[in-house]
Design a protein around this motif. Sequence first.
Motif, mmCIF file in Angstrom:
data_model
loop_
_atom_site.group_PDB
_atom_site.id
_atom_site.type_symbol
_atom_site.label_atom_id
_atom_site.label_comp_id
_atom_site.label_asym_id
_atom_site.label_seq_id
_atom_site.Cartn_x
_atom_site.Cartn_y
_atom_site.Cartn_z
ATOM 1 N N GLY A 21 33.742 34.950 60.203
ATOM 2 C CA GLY A 21 32.604 34.862 59.284
ATOM 3 C C GLY A 21 33.128 34.451 57.915
ATOM 4 N N ALA A 22 32.481 34.957 56.829
ATOM 5 C CA ALA A 22 32.969 34.714 55.464
ATOM 6 C C ALA A 22 33.266 33.235 55.212
ATOM 7 N N ILE A 23 32.339 32.382 55.604
ATOM 8 C CA ILE A 23 32.671 30.953 55.543
ATOM 9 C C ILE A 23 32.802 30.433 54.110
ATOM 10 N N ASN A 24 32.244 31.186 53.162
ATOM 11 C CA ASN A 24 32.407 30.743 51.770
ATOM 12 C C ASN A 24 33.277 31.688 50.955
ATOM 13 N N GLN A 25 33.948 32.599 51.610
ATOM 14 C CA GLN A 25 34.784 33.573 50.885
ATOM 15 C C GLN A 25 36.239 33.131 50.878
ATOM 16 N N GLY A 26 36.983 33.620 49.901
ATOM 17 C CA GLY A 26 38.441 33.456 49.906
ATOM 18 C C GLY A 26 38.906 32.023 49.756
ATOM 19 N N GLY A 27 38.076 31.197 49.112
ATOM 20 C CA GLY A 27 38.496 29.823 48.834
ATOM 21 C C GLY A 27 38.436 28.893 50.037
ATOM 22 N N LYS A 28 37.774 29.332 51.118
ATOM 23 C CA LYS A 28 37.686 28.464 52.299
ATOM 24 C C LYS A 28 36.788 27.269 51.998
ATOM 25 N N VAL A 29 37.185 26.101 52.469
ATOM 26 C CA VAL A 29 36.335 24.912 52.326
ATOM 27 C C VAL A 29 35.557 24.695 53.638
ATOM 28 N N PRO A 30 34.503 23.890 53.615
ATOM 29 C CA PRO A 30 33.665 23.755 54.822
ATOM 30 C C PRO A 30 34.389 23.160 56.028
ATOM 31 N N SER A 31 33.965 23.620 57.198
ATOM 32 C CA SER A 31 34.507 23.047 58.443
ATOM 33 C C SER A 31 33.353 22.554 59.299
ATOM 34 N N ILE A 32 33.697 21.808 60.310
ATOM 35 C CA ILE A 32 32.672 21.232 61.202
ATOM 36 C C ILE A 32 31.866 22.332 61.905
ATOM 37 N N MET A 33 32.449 23.519 62.083
ATOM 38 C CA MET A 33 31.738 24.571 62.797
ATOM 39 C C MET A 33 30.764 25.336 61.899
#
Length: 467
Positions: A21-33
């Motif tokens: 989860g946390a797709i926008n947390q911790g500096g993660k950039v977007p992925s295809i999923m």
Amino acid sequence: MHKFPKDFLWGASTSAYQIEGAINQGGKVPSIMDRFDERDSYPKGITGFKVASDHYNKWREDVSMMAEMGFKSYRFSISWPRIIKNVKGDVNEEGIKFYSDLIDELLKNNIQPVVTMLHFDTPDFIDEIGGIDSHDFGKLFEHYAKVLFENFGSRVKWWLTINELNMFAIAGQIIGVISEKSQATKWQIMHNLNVAQARAIRLCKKMLPDAKIGPAPNIASVYPASSKPEDYQAKLNFDQLRNWIFLDIVCFGDYSNWFKNFLKSINQEIDITAEEKEILKDSKPDFIAFNYYTTMTVANITMEEYLESKNQPADQQSKLVIPGIGKSVKNENLEKTQFGWEIDPLGFKNTLKEVWDRYKLPIMITENGIGARDVLTKDNKIHDDYRIEYYQKHISSMANAIADGVEMIGYMPWSAIDLVSTHEGISKRYGFVYVNRDEDDEKDMKRYRKDSFFWYKDLIKNNGENI
Ligand code: BGP
């Protein structure tokens, strides 16, 4: 008595986008999923991956449950878009810290980390170089691999390159891994992934001589639907296109003549550069990891049948059709899971033996398991006797394969805890641990031990001898 090697890696698997989860947390950039559930092709009424099992925030608790089960190993994937910020290759230190802490915690609990470098979630920034369609894809992947080896190489001995590289090619649209912008043929995509994989293997050998690295496709023995020679021919061809071409390239360093001729016959020859030929030759794996859920039964197919089948939904295990080659059909001899996947423990043993006979490399099982609609009782129990039965039969079968001479490293079934299925939501549960949420309500995400949790714990304690 069944004997598993003394240091056999008992554990289980997960993947980043399905659990964190946390797709926008911790500096993660977007992925295809991240946006797969927004596509028209994603089934309606089920959750996507934005919150998943919230492992990003609950990982310590999750690791403590793995330790309680006595895991010797834990196979998880590192999310490329959590580690690399952009096409220039800048590193996200927060992402490094997340996995670094996870690895330390595992080691503290005597659990060997088994790291998948890419499990479906390619970062969106790869589009800037043309995505997986591009020959440059491998160069981006190699840079990412270098960052992983530099940061985690001293602590991680076991590396897996790309999860189910063969499913990118065979069921890519269904599992959401191919961009809608993609123009390349599935075989070119497969080739670009093969080169990326080979680059990572080559680099691993150079940077981490003591580490072990291998591919992790989805492999399954193929049965002919009948004793008709045409069906047997379909079986042989499916063996190639579903299984062997993906392992031959990484183990032998070249595509087979049969495959090259097949591509010629459908006018889809792969564009291979001279440099890529060299890279592919120079990157042998140390072991083979594979995911096994079930076998496949195939029949010959006519052109009319192919045209009719074109709009049928398929997935990793069912209803595959390859024009000119054959189609998968129901195996009347096998029972099915609630989600329609056939159950074939004896097929597991036979698949292990086929892979061993063909490549003579030690084998690690990185997925195997049963997706089911588990029920949480009023007193917070999950009586998943069907899962225990599934594992009991598959592990016995694996023991028989070992008795027949197959060299095995470990068994990491799917999945350590409940997570979101590739395209069938959270209701299709696989874990030893229940996560309290459903498709549209995230509830409290509390973790509950299923009956299978205690069963697996006991099995690991006895090194599988009580199977
Ligand atoms: C494999 C994938 C996993 C996992 C598993 C179960 O193909 O590597 O990511 O999801 O299958 O499949 P599903 O989630 O479709 O039931």
